[in-house]
Design a protein around this motif. Structure first.
Motif, PDB file in Angstrom:
ATOM      1  N   GLU A  71      33.416  36.918  31.274  1.00 54.06           N
ATOM      2  CA  GLU A  71      32.324  36.475  32.135  1.00 54.06           C
ATOM      3  C   GLU A  71      31.450  35.439  31.453  1.00 54.06           C
ATOM      4  O   GLU A  71      30.914  34.539  32.102  1.00 54.06           O
TER       5      GLU A  71
ATOM      6  N   ARG B 282      34.127  31.717  31.019  1.00 52.47           N
ATOM      7  CA  ARG B 282      35.131  31.679  32.082  1.00 52.47           C
ATOM      8  C   ARG B 282      36.145  30.553  31.879  1.00 52.47           C
ATOM      9  O   ARG B 282      37.339  30.725  32.121  1.00 52.47           O
TER      10      ARG B 282
ATOM     11  N   ARG C 299      35.433  42.578  29.085  1.00 50.89           N
ATOM     12  CA  ARG C 299      35.094  41.874  30.324  1.00 50.89           C
ATOM     13  C   ARG C 299      33.934  40.914  30.110  1.00 50.89           C
ATOM     14  O   ARG C 299      33.916  39.806  30.651  1.00 50.89           O
ATOM     15  N   GLU C 300      32.959  41.329  29.303  1.00 53.01           N
ATOM     16  CA  GLU C 300      31.788  40.475  29.063  1.00 53.01           C
ATOM     17  C   GLU C 300      32.185  39.149  28.418  1.00 53.01           C
ATOM     18  O   GLU C 300      31.556  38.112  28.681  1.00 53.01           O
TER      19      GLU C 300
ATOM     20  N   GLY D  71      35.520  35.007  40.779  1.00 55.89           N
ATOM     21  CA  GLY D  71      34.194  35.303  40.262  1.00 55.89           C
ATOM     22  C   GLY D  71      33.146  34.419  40.898  1.00 55.89           C
ATOM     23  O   GLY D  71      33.389  33.766  41.917  1.00 55.89           O
TER      24      GLY D  71
ATOM     25  N   ALA E  44      37.383  39.160  36.655  1.00 53.84           N
ATOM     26  CA  ALA E  44      37.042  39.157  35.232  1.00 53.84           C
ATOM     27  C   ALA E  44      37.586  40.384  34.507  1.00 53.84           C
ATOM     28  O   ALA E  44      38.096  40.286  33.381  1.00 53.84           O
TER      29      ALA E  44
END
Length: 484
Positions: free
Chosen positions: A373, A376, A369-370, A395, A358
């Motif tokens: 995540e 996806r 990155r959030e 992930g 990620a």
């Protein structure tokens, strides 16, 4: 193979089918399957007769499914009550059948007493944006102090996004989900998949109405077995595939060893290693062929793996550029993802596989990155389109997407034991060996991820696992798949 379709496609298929079957037939089929699943779950801890069941009923068809199923359970002797979130909008036919069977409408969450099962029929696949505050408050009140009461979701846990697997706000966490006709993306992709629990698919006759291809698919044992490259009597090390591995550095020599381990355990006929970790590689794998570089001078290969543990510096940059200039499939991982030139990747004539986690995906996309995540599916599709490559997004649920219009693949064998240093290096080598053996990029990435997850389960046995354990367990995973 598990196949998943978007809500729009499912709705269209349902509409087509409803033209050919009696009114309410699909709801009755769904309710029958849901009632059977509820009965099976109740029997594991007791019995259906006398069981205390609570239905959380929203408006529309999802609530109707729950009410009709509740009626069936009531006729089998269960004590079934329904909490109606919108009493004036409850499914009329379902509510009438429920009351006629002896079901009762609860006035509120207080005084419910002990429960053996909670059925989530609040929103289903049509919900967007998490639970509304009134529904969230009701859910909290019902589940408070009832940690051991199982929850079964109708079609999809309420509050999760069916099409994307995203969760925006509060959502039901189910022990099991009973879905109808086909899987939806939210059943297979985290974070929504974490809310779904065990999945049960009820056939309501939708199959002939669903188009090709699906939006998502998840390989099963038979699918993987059919793709595994198995040598024949006339095979040699070259026909089995020679994979080149450019990995490791003075700081990260272990990355070279682990990537080579994945390649050798993955069935490569031979591995050519290029990089500063030659001594460590030969000490562990004397069958490896080593070269000081550059990669283009190392000898013939059918695929390259570049990036694990390369670090920074001029040699690393030149090695990545050299490999991307080759006219064979290339897998780029780890440090290679930072060092690649995007336009070079986009214009390659041979295939490219990118394998970011990620954080690396976020850097490639220029987002947080959030964001990756939380979304996806959108991220892996965007990466594949932007880089014109096959992308394996690692992930909690590993996804594989292509630039062209093919279904995204979801790996079902992932395990938290893979969250260990070096496991990605093993996956790179394993997938590279499958590329060298001639598998198409999407197949190589999907099979690699599948075997990788199985190997981690073998290696851990429910205990902590190292990356080397994972590599050493790949042959056992391979045998399991071939044995079915």
């Amino acid at each position: 193979m598990r196949r998943a379709y978007s809500v729009e496609t499912v709705r269209a298929a349902e509409a087509a089918l409803m033209k050919r079957v009696p009114e309410s037939a699909l709801m009755q089929r769904a309710a029958a399957g849901l009632a059977v699943a509820c009965g099976d779950l109740l029997r594991r801890t007791g019995r259906v007769y006398g069981a205390r069941v609570l239905l959380l009923v929203g408006s529309g068809d999802n609530g109707g499914d729950a009410l009709y199923a509740g009626a069936r359970l009531a006729r089998r002797g269960a004590a079934v009550r329904a909490l109606l979130l919108s009493p004036d909008r409850a499914h009329a036919g379902g509510l009438a059948a429920f009351l006629a069977a002896g079901g009762q409408v609860a006035e509120g969450a207080d005084g419910l007493g002990a429960l053996d099962l909670v059925v989530d029929g609040i929103t289903g696949i049509g919900g967007r944006g998490g639970l509304r505050e009134d529904a969230a408050a009701l859910l909290r009140a019902v589940t408070r102090d009832r940690d051991r009461t199982p929850v079964i979701a109708v079609d999809l846990p309420s509050g999760v996004e069916a099409d994307s697997g995203e969760v925006h706000g509060e959502a039901v966490r189910a022990d099991a989900t009973v879905t109808f006709g086909t899987y939806k993306p939210g059943h297979l992709i985290d974070p929504a998949a974490e809310h779904a629990g065990a999945l049960r698919l009820v056939d309501i006759g939708l199959g002939p109405e669903l188009p090709e291809p699906p939006d998502l698919e998840a390989l099963q044992y038979a699918d993987v077995a059919a793709l595994l490259p198995v040598p024949g009597g006339e095979s040699d090390k070259y026909s089995r595939g020679v994979v080149g591995v450019v990995a490791g550095s003075e700081r990260y020599p272990g990355a070279a060893v682990l990537a080579v381990a994945g390649a050798l355990r993955g069935g490569a006929g031979a591995v050519r290693y290029v990089g500063p970790g030659a001594d460590a590689v030969i000490a562990r794998f004397p069958e490896a062929l080593v070269h000081a570089g550059p990669p283009s001078k190392a000898g013939r290969v059918q695929a390259w793996v570049v990036g694990p543990g390369l670090g920074d510096g001029r040699w690393a940059e030149e090695a990545v550029a050299d490999v991307l200039g080759a006219d064979v499939p290339v897998l780029v991982d780890a440090d290679g993802l930072r060092l690649l030139d995007a336009e070079t990747v986009r214009t390659r004539t041979a295939s490219t596989v990118l394998t970011p986690h990620a954080g690396e995906a976020a850097a490639l996309l220029g987002v947080a990155r959030e964001e990756v995540e939380a979304g996806r599916l959108a991220a892996v599709r965007e990466l594949a389109a932007r880089y014109r490559a096959t992308v394996l997004l690692k992930g909690s649920t590993t996804l594989v997407a292509e630039a062209r219009d093919t279904p995204v693949r979801v790996n079902p064998t992932g395990t938290a034991w893979l969250a260990t240093a070096g496991s990605g290096d093993v996956l790179s080598g394993l997938t590279g060996s499958l590329l060298a053996a001639g598998l198409a990029p999407r197949d190589a990435a999907s099979v690699g991820a599948y075997l990788h997850g199985l190997a981690a389960r073998h290696g851990s046995g429910g205990a902590p696992v190292s990356a080397q354990d994972v590599a050493d367990s790949i042959p056992a995973a391979w045998r399991d798949v071939r044995a079915g």
